[in-house]
Design an enzyme around this catalytic site. Structure first.
Site, PDB file in Angstrom:
ATOM      1  CB  THR A  80      23.389   0.714  31.134  1.00  0.00           C
ATOM      2  OG1 THR A  80      24.862   0.421  30.529  1.00  0.00           O
ATOM      3  CG2 THR A  80      24.117   2.365  31.402  1.00  0.00           C
ATOM      4  CD  GLN A 130      28.949   1.067  31.085  1.00  0.00           C
ATOM      5  OE1 GLN A 130      29.503   0.094  31.493  1.00  0.00           O
ATOM      6  NE2 GLN A 130      28.880   1.164  29.787  1.00  0.00           N
ATOM      7  CD  GLN A 170      31.849   4.328  33.246  1.00  0.00           C
ATOM      8  OE1 GLN A 170      32.132   4.000  33.701  1.00  0.00           O
ATOM      9  NE2 GLN A 170      30.801   4.142  31.880  1.00  0.00           N
ATOM     10  CG  ASP A 171      26.987   5.545  32.646  1.00  0.00           C
ATOM     11  OD1 ASP A 171      27.777   6.593  32.143  1.00  0.00           O
ATOM     12  OD2 ASP A 171      26.807   4.436  31.980  1.00  0.00           O
ATOM     13  CG  ASP A 220      29.677  10.163  29.017  1.00  0.00           C
ATOM     14  OD1 ASP A 220      30.192  10.619  29.422  1.00  0.00           O
ATOM     15  OD2 ASP A 220      30.043   9.186  28.880  1.00  0.00           O
ATOM     16  NE  ARG A 271      31.319  11.080  27.386  1.00  0.00           N
ATOM     17  CZ  ARG A 271      32.789   9.865  26.898  1.00  0.00           C
ATOM     18  NH1 ARG A 271      33.707   9.681  25.799  1.00  0.00           N
ATOM     19  NH2 ARG A 271      32.642   8.624  27.150  1.00  0.00           N
ATOM     20  CD1 TRP A 297      25.473   7.180  23.399  1.00  0.00           C
ATOM     21  CD2 TRP A 297      24.032   7.446  24.666  1.00  0.00           C
ATOM     22  NE1 TRP A 297      24.880   5.733  23.658  1.00  0.00           N
ATOM     23  CE2 TRP A 297      24.099   5.672  25.039  1.00  0.00           C
ATOM     24  CE3 TRP A 297      23.195   7.790  26.346  1.00  0.00           C
ATOM     25  CZ2 TRP A 297      23.671   4.853  25.019  1.00  0.00           C
ATOM     26  CZ3 TRP A 297      22.425   6.965  26.544  1.00  0.00           C
ATOM     27  CH2 TRP A 297      22.732   5.291  26.507  1.00  0.00           C
TER      28      TRP A 297
END
Length: 557
Positions: free
Chosen positions: A335, A364, A386-387, A420, A476, A478
């Protein structure tokens, strides 16, 4: 720009917020046009075969605020006579409007007595300058005269004059016509003389054999500047505007380094500019990145601190790495390794830049990772899936208590993603940002550390979504102690009634701190919200942002 009075802002009415937009409208000024006419020492150069030559006018535009547009009509080999005879002045003259400026710098070629197409005697040179001045004023524009820059001509170690009477003639015209004169001949002479014969070669077109494809046999040129020399002269001229022509000088924005794809900067890539920033420097370094897409992966080490990073026009830093991609050593990139830009240094102010990860929906894929503290982003865009935005801070604590973490500020920014796409452990304040969901998923995934005063705070933000996106959670956890709150935000209909998800971690319901205060929009209804999230009151909202105000004041001192 400092996000002042955050606490009191929570208590202001929306009408006051609307009024806050007025200064921006008032600040919008009419575009000022600056036309440059002159010879090769000012001209824009071709970039073929890594040509290192630059005229100072080539590098002038990035030194001004965006209200100023510079048009460089200076041309190699031209004199006050040939520039007019070839119709080049007519093309500038026809464009002139009241309020424009014309910078006039000739002299190197007027003295070439053997060339009848260019030669002007000193008296003719003066008369030619008068015509340019008077015709410019006739259009309501402002003429500015610049004496020619010095040639690098050393005789027995002493810098020798080569311009004879021409600079004196320009000074005489300026005095008689009441024209602003930027007397660059003595200024550049003093600069070159102070360097000396050998050291001054580094600023002119002295090219060693085998170094430049355009000059495989090398070149020894004492008249024309290279990138380094044009950098110095352009800034010399800009600095004098502040005193001698303040109505234009007020738009002068000097930068230590400029990145530009058209050769108007010190570097062609962002990575080169990052490398040039002094390590552990206490003074601020200013870098301007001009319009264009910079396809590069940029890692900013912890040694690069106290930097102002500004984009001009549509400046984009773009890469396409992703976490599962196999790297050079045969292992997945990870990541962190997928980041397009990695901010490792402290005290960065970033304005008007776009950061993107174009890997697509492959898991990611980070656009920006923030590890340093006191990182401030104004008017920036973060594009990905994502990310997208990794607020790493000091890392994931895994239940270990820490005193405080890194702190980041985002104001008037745009952040998009799927899952996320705002995540990590750092404390971050988002003010007046647009947070756009591109898929039915989760917006935030905080990993706030135990004992940390703040996590993610969204103040006066808008949560929007692509067409067809209808079911998103605000966040949410982590890590179990995740902190996220939305204060006075506009929540779109894509926000799920439950609002928050526990990531199937029942224990996180007791330790995560999630809340909302004063939010509006069809996604802001409290009906159906999970019981373990808080409906905050004004005091709790104040407390959520107080940390950032204190942290900001601490960083300033």
């Amino acid at each position: 720009m400092k996000p002042r009075n955050i606490l009191s802002a929570l208590l202001l009415a929306c009408a006051v917020q609307a009024g806050a937009a007025e200064p921006a409208a008032e600040a919008a000024a009419d575009t000022l046009h600056v036309y440059l006419i002159g010879d090769s020492t000012c001209a824009t150069k071709k970039l073929d075969k890594q040509n290192p030559e630059r005229g100072w006018g080539h590098m002038f535009q990035p030194l001004f605020a965006e209200e100023v547009v510079v048009e460089n009509h200076a041309t190699n080999g031209r004199s006050t006579k040939s520039f007019r005879d070839e119709g080049r002045w007519t093309r500038v003259f026809d464009k002139l409007r009241p309020g424009d400026y014309v910078f006039i710098q000739f002299g190197h070629n007027d003295q070439k007595i053997k060339d009848s197409t260019r030669y002007s005697s000193p008296a003719q040179y003066a008369e030619n300058l008068r015509r340019y001045v008077r015709e410019t004023r006739g259009k309501g524009a402002t003429p500015v005269l610049l004496t020619p820059i010095v040639r690098r001509c050393f005789v027995d170690g002493v810098l020798t004059d080569t311009h004879t009477d021409y600079p004196a003639q320009m000074r005489r015209v300026a005095a008689e016509e009441g024209v602003v004169l930027l007397d660059m001949e003595p200024v550049t002479r003093e600069w070159v003389a102070s360097l000396g014969d050998e050291a001054s070669k580094a600023f002119f077109m002295w090219v060693a054999p085998g170094v430049c494809p355009l000059y495989p046999d090398g070149r020894q040129d004492d008249t024309h500047l290279n990138v380094r020399g044009a950098h110095v002269v352009a800034r010399m001229i800009g600095e004098r505007l502040c005193e001698q022509l303040p109505e234009l000088g007020q738009y002068y924005r000097p930068a230590d380094w400029v990145v530009a794809k058209d050769g108007s900067g010190d570097f062609f890539t962002v990575g080169e500019a990052i490398a040039a920033i002094p390590d552990y420097c206490g003074a601020e370094t200013r870098v301007v990145v001009c319009e264009g897409v910079y396809r590069e992966k940029v890692a900013i080490p912890a040694t690069k601190r106290n930097v102002e990073f500004e984009g001009r026009g549509d400046a984009v830093i773009s890469w396409d790495a992703y976490a599962s991609q196999i790297g050079a050593t045969g292992h997945p990139t990870g990541t962190s390794g997928s980041s397009t830009v990695y901010f490792g240094g402290d005290h960065w102010t970033v304005r008007n830049l776009t950061f993107e990860n174009t890997a697509g929906r492959v898991g990611q894929a980070v656009a920006v990772q923030c590890l340093g503290t006191d990182l401030r982003f104004f008017g920036c865009r973060f594009l990905g899936n994502q990310d997208t935005l990794y607020l790493h801070g000091r890392g994931n604590c895994d239940g270990k208590k820490i005193d405080e973490n890194s702190v980041c500020f985002f104001e008037d920014c745009y952040i998009e993603g799927t899952t996320d796409f705002i995540f990590g452990a750092a404390a971050a304040l988002f003010r007046r940002c647009e947070i756009r969901s591109k898929a039915d998923s989760y917006i935030t995934a905080a990993s706030t550390c135990l004992g940390q005063s703040a996590g993610f705070v969204f103040l006066d933000c808008r949560l929007t979504a692509d067409q067809g996106v209808k079911a998103c959670y605000l966040g949410r956890p982590w890590r179990d102690h995740a902190q996220t709150c939305f204060l006075r935000c506009e929540l779109g209909s894509h926000i799920r009634p439950a609002g928050w998800h526990d990531w199937n971690k029942p224990q996180a319901r007791k330790t995560a701190r999630y809340g909302e205060f004063g939010c509006t929009g069809s996604g802001a209804s409290a009906d159906g919200r999970v019981k373990w999230a808080r409906k905050m009151n004004v005091r709790e909202a104040d407390a959520a942002v107080r940390f950032f105000e204190v942290s900001e004041e601490s960083a300033r001192h």
